[in-house]
Structures are given as structure tokens and as C-alpha cells.
Design a protein around this motif. Structure first.
Motif, PDB file in Angstrom:
ATOM      1  N   UNK A  84       0.844  -1.190   0.000  1.00 22.21           N
ATOM      2  CA  UNK A  84       0.000   0.000   0.000  1.00 22.21           C
ATOM      3  C   UNK A  84       0.883   1.245   0.000  1.00 22.21           C
ATOM      4  N   UNK A  85       0.432   2.262  -0.710  1.00 18.30           N
ATOM      5  CA  UNK A  85       1.140   3.540  -0.743  1.00 18.30           C
ATOM      6  C   UNK A  85       0.276   4.584  -0.043  1.00 18.30           C
ATOM      7  N   UNK A  86       0.868   5.206   0.956  1.00 11.02           N
ATOM      8  CA  UNK A  86       0.222   6.295   1.681  1.00 11.02           C
ATOM      9  C   UNK A  86       0.950   7.586   1.344  1.00 11.02           C
ATOM     10  N   UNK A  87       0.192   8.628   1.045  1.00 10.25           N
ATOM     11  CA  UNK A  87       0.779   9.948   0.799  1.00 10.25           C
ATOM     12  C   UNK A  87       0.460  10.872   1.968  1.00 10.25           C
ATOM     13  N   UNK A 146      -2.358   4.738  -8.005  1.00 13.54           N
ATOM     14  CA  UNK A 146      -2.102   3.627  -7.085  1.00 13.54           C
ATOM     15  C   UNK A 146      -1.975   3.990  -5.622  1.00 13.54           C
ATOM     16  N   UNK A 147      -2.043   5.285  -5.277  1.00 12.25           N
ATOM     17  CA  UNK A 147      -2.030   5.666  -3.862  1.00 12.25           C
ATOM     18  C   UNK A 147      -3.386   5.324  -3.252  1.00 12.25           C
ATOM     19  N   UNK A 148      -3.373   4.652  -2.110  1.00 10.62           N
ATOM     20  CA  UNK A 148      -4.629   4.186  -1.508  1.00 10.62           C
ATOM     21  C   UNK A 148      -4.979   4.887  -0.210  1.00 10.62           C
ATOM     22  N   UNK A 149      -4.000   5.513   0.403  1.00 12.50           N
ATOM     23  CA  UNK A 149      -4.220   6.153   1.698  1.00 12.50           C
ATOM     24  C   UNK A 149      -3.642   7.566   1.660  1.00 12.50           C
ATOM     25  N   UNK A 150      -4.227   8.416   2.489  1.00 10.02           N
ATOM     26  CA  UNK A 150      -3.739   9.794   2.544  1.00 10.02           C
ATOM     27  C   UNK A 150      -3.853  10.299   3.975  1.00 10.02           C
ATOM     28  N   UNK A 151      -2.743  10.824   4.482  1.00  9.05           N
ATOM     29  CA  UNK A 151      -2.700  11.399   5.825  1.00  9.05           C
ATOM     30  C   UNK A 151      -2.672  12.915   5.720  1.00  9.05           C
ATOM     31  N   UNK A 152      -3.631  13.577   6.358  1.00  8.58           N
ATOM     32  CA  UNK A 152      -3.684  15.035   6.383  1.00  8.58           C
ATOM     33  C   UNK A 152      -4.243  15.460   7.736  1.00  8.58           C
ATOM     34  N   UNK A 153      -3.355  15.764   8.658  1.00  5.77           N
ATOM     35  CA  UNK A 153      -3.826  16.208   9.972  1.00  5.77           C
ATOM     36  C   UNK A 153      -4.592  17.520   9.837  1.00  5.77           C
ATOM     37  N   UNK A 154      -5.757  17.559  10.427  1.00  5.36           N
ATOM     38  CA  UNK A 154      -6.508  18.820  10.381  1.00  5.36           C
ATOM     39  C   UNK A 154      -5.946  19.824  11.394  1.00  5.36           C
ATOM     40  N   UNK A 155      -5.192  19.337  12.376  1.00  3.94           N
ATOM     41  CA  UNK A 155      -4.479  20.108  13.406  1.00  3.94           C
ATOM     42  C   UNK A 155      -5.389  20.721  14.465  1.00  3.94           C
ATOM     43  N   UNK A 156      -6.507  21.268  14.075  1.00  3.16           N
ATOM     44  CA  UNK A 156      -7.513  21.748  15.024  1.00  3.16           C
ATOM     45  C   UNK A 156      -8.802  21.975  14.246  1.00  3.16           C
TER      46      UNK A 156
END
Length: 355
Positions: free
Chosen positions: A137-140, A157-167
Motif C-alpha cells: 500500500x502507498x500512503x501519501x 495507485x495511492x490508496x491512503x492519505x494522511x492530512x492532519x486537520x491540526x484543530x
């Protein structure tokens, strides 16, 4: 008061949400006795969903250039003390190859919002990694972009994405970010990612400057509304070359408490015990697992650049080889009754995806 909060925890366990006022009161009541009541519940729920398996993600911090100027971040564009670097595609593939041999089946490409890594270049990189490692799996984790850009990376082919909303509180967002960034846009990015079909990760820093229990409550309510597959939280740790360099760090206790709360809210969530947690306490990651987490993210980046990806000060594992990190983590998890597994580690809702 303790008894009232234990009842709140029981209700949260049953319903996975509390009214705003009840949730805020629970956060205000955090103490050692309440944590001791919460953590076994969180651990049991995690075991019901994922057993004692700990999923590892191979973290590749491929660029520390960033167009943004977030006040808490050590790679902000205004930090002239930062030693900038970019990994080449060949170096990134080398990290993946080493990680694959060590048993990693998820690679997390994390970097600042680097203009050099334009959408088409990222798309080509994702396609290349996927062609070399089709069972991974590829996470961006590369920040805010338009929906069309997210779509082309997903199609590559990217399946996951991390984006902290922070608040999730706009007034608090303004304390942490320059005027050109907006909470509304960041939230829209998360909704776009969900709509496209990514396994989505959001999250926030615990104890960031100006943060209140009421604002943490808004974070939890937003997370419940979004229903992400992953949630990344960790203590705020100041970085000396930022405007918040002299601020007080977030605490281990509050971070662990929130990990337990999030596990009760989202029983199937993929929940990391973060490097920041390990940075503020020698056993931070182990304690995070025991509080309900089930993911760790060892660093696969070349040793020569690890110290340069300085989001905060005193980051751990900046000098270890990837194999050392992997083996050390496996031994740490085994010491508390868990095991690192060779698996993609998908969210339970995506279990039709090959493991």
C-alpha cells in the motif's frame, strides 16, 4: 466526579459519541485513576478488532521543502536554519526496496508541500513504486491539494492519505497558521479524499499553543463526523527555530488519554503510537499501544537526512539504520505482548483488499 466520568466512558464505549458538554467534561476530568479505567477498555476493543497485531508503516521523509509557513513546524518556509534536501526517485525506491526486505508492506511518502514535486511528478513516482511493489500500500502525506490532483494520485495507485486537520476550531487554527491557510480548505481536502475513496487519516497535536478542552472536544466531534480510517495524534513538541520554540510541550498523559477516547469512538480505527510520543517518553510508543493504538511508523529515510526533517526538536531514531529501527520496535512490542506483523494493515472495512 470520577464516578461521573467513568459513566461517561461507559456511555462512550456503547454509543461511540457523547454530547459536546459531556465530552468536554470528560476531557477536563482526565487523571491517573480515570486513565487506568479507560485504557483496558480501549485495549480490549482494539484486540476485538485487530488482535495483538501491530502494523508497521515504512516512513520515507522525501523532502523537507515546504511552501507553507505554519508557526509550529520546523520545515516552515521561513526557517532559514533548516538544512533543506530532496530525495531522488532512485533514493526513494532504494528506501522501499530496503523496507520490503524488512517486511514492510506499506510505504508512507511524507514531505512538505514542495513545488518541485508537482502533481505529475508525484503521479509518476506513485506509479513506479506500485509497479515495483504491487502487493504494498502507498500512503501519501504531502498536504493540501485540489481534488483533481488527489484523484490522479489515487488512480496511479495511492490508496491512503494522511492530512492532519491540526484543530477543528477556527480561532485556534488562526493561532497556529498564517492568514493564507484556512481550516475550511483543509477540511474540504479531507472530505474530497473521502469521496475519492482513499483510506483517510486526520489528526491533531495535543497541547499545542492556545489549545483548550473545548477545542479538543471540537476535534473529537469532527473526527466522529468524518469517520476517518486513520487518526494520527501526538504531543505538541516545540521546534527551536519556530515562533513557538519556547512554548511548553504537550503531555504524555493527555495524549494517551485521547488515544483511548478515540479508540472508543472509532473501534476499528488505525491508530498510530507516534514518534512524537516516543520522543517525550522512553516508552511512549509502548504506552500508546497499551492505550489503544495499533500502528507504528519506523523511519526508512536515509540516515543522512533524518535529522534534517526536523518538525520538532529531539526526534528519536534519527541515527538508526532501518533494520535497527524495525528490529528494535519488534522487540519492544513483543516485550508488552504484541507482535509486529508483515501486512498491509488495512482498515477492517477494506479487508477485501489483499493483506
Amino acid at each position: 466526579m470520577i464516578q461521573k466520568n467513568k459513566k461517561r466512558i461507559n456511555l462512550l464505549e456503547q454509543q461511540h459519541i457523547l454530547p459536546r458538554e459531556e465530552l468536554s467534561a470528560l476531557l477536563d476530568g482526565q487523571c491517573e485513576e480515570l486513565s487506568a479505567y479507560l485504557f483496558p477498555k480501549a485495549d480490549r476493543i482494539r484486540r476485538e478488532n485487530y488482535g495483538t497485531d501491530i502494523y508497521v508503516r515504512g516512513l520515507i521523509e522525501f523532502t523537507n521543502y515546504c511552501r507553507n509557513d505554519c508557526y509550529y513546524c520546523g520545515i516552515r518556509r521561513s526557517n532559514r536554519s533548516a538544512q533543506r534536501y530532496r530525495l531522488t526517485e532512485e533514493e526513494i525506491l532504494g528506501c522501499c526496496e530496503e523496507g520490503y526486505q524488512l517486511g514492510f508492506r506499506t510505504f508512507v511518502l511524507q514531505g512538505g508541500e514542495d513545488p518541485i514535486y508537482a502533481p505529475e511528478r508525484m503521479e509518476a513516482l506513485v506509479r513506479t513504486i506500485k509497479s515495483h511493489f504491487p502487493d504494498c500500500a502507498i500512503t501519501l502525506s504531502v498536504g493540501e491539494h485540489g481534488k483533481e490532483t488527489y484523484q490522479r494520485w489515487f488512480d496511479a495507485g495511492a490508496e491512503r492519505y494522511l492530512l492532519r486537520h491540526e484543530t477543528a476550531d477556527d480561532s485556534h487554527y488562526r493561532i497556529l497558521h498564517p492568514p493564507e491557510l484556512s481550516l475550511q480548505h483543509r477540511k474540504q481536502c479531507l472530505w474530497d479524499l473521502k469521496e475519492i475513496g482513499y483510506q483517510v487519516g486526520c489528526g491533531f497535536m495535543v497541547g499545542s499553543p492556545g489549545q483548550t478542552s473545548a477545542q479538543l472536544t471540537e476535534d473529537l466531534l469532527f473526527i466522529h463526523e468524518l469517520q476517518p480510517e486513520m487518526v494520527g495524534i501526538g504531543p505538541f513538541i516545540p521546534q527551536k527555530d519556530t515562533p513557538f520554540g519556547k512554548e511548553t510541550a504537550g503531555t504524555l498523559e493527555k495524549t494517551l488519554f485521547l488515544l483511548g477516547i478515540i479508540r472508543l469512538m472509532l473501534p476499528q480505527v488505525l491508530l498510530p503510537a507516534t514518534t512524537a510520543l516516543g520522543t517525550i517518553h522512553p516508552r511512549g510508543r509502548e504506552l500508546g499501544i497499551q492505550a489503544g493504538a495499533n500502528v507504528c511508523m519506523p523511519n526508512l529515510s536515509p540516515v543522512a537526512v533524518r535529522e534534517k526533517y526536523a518538525l520538532y526538536d529531539n526526534k528519536i531514531c534519527t541515527g538508526d539504520e532501518a533494520a535497527q529501527c524495525r528490529n528494535c520496535l519488534a522487540a519492544r512490542m513483543q516485550s508488552i505482548g504484541y507482535q509486529v506483523v508483515v501486512s498491509r494493515g488495512d482498515h477492517k472495512s477494506r479487508t477485501s483488499t489483499p493483506q
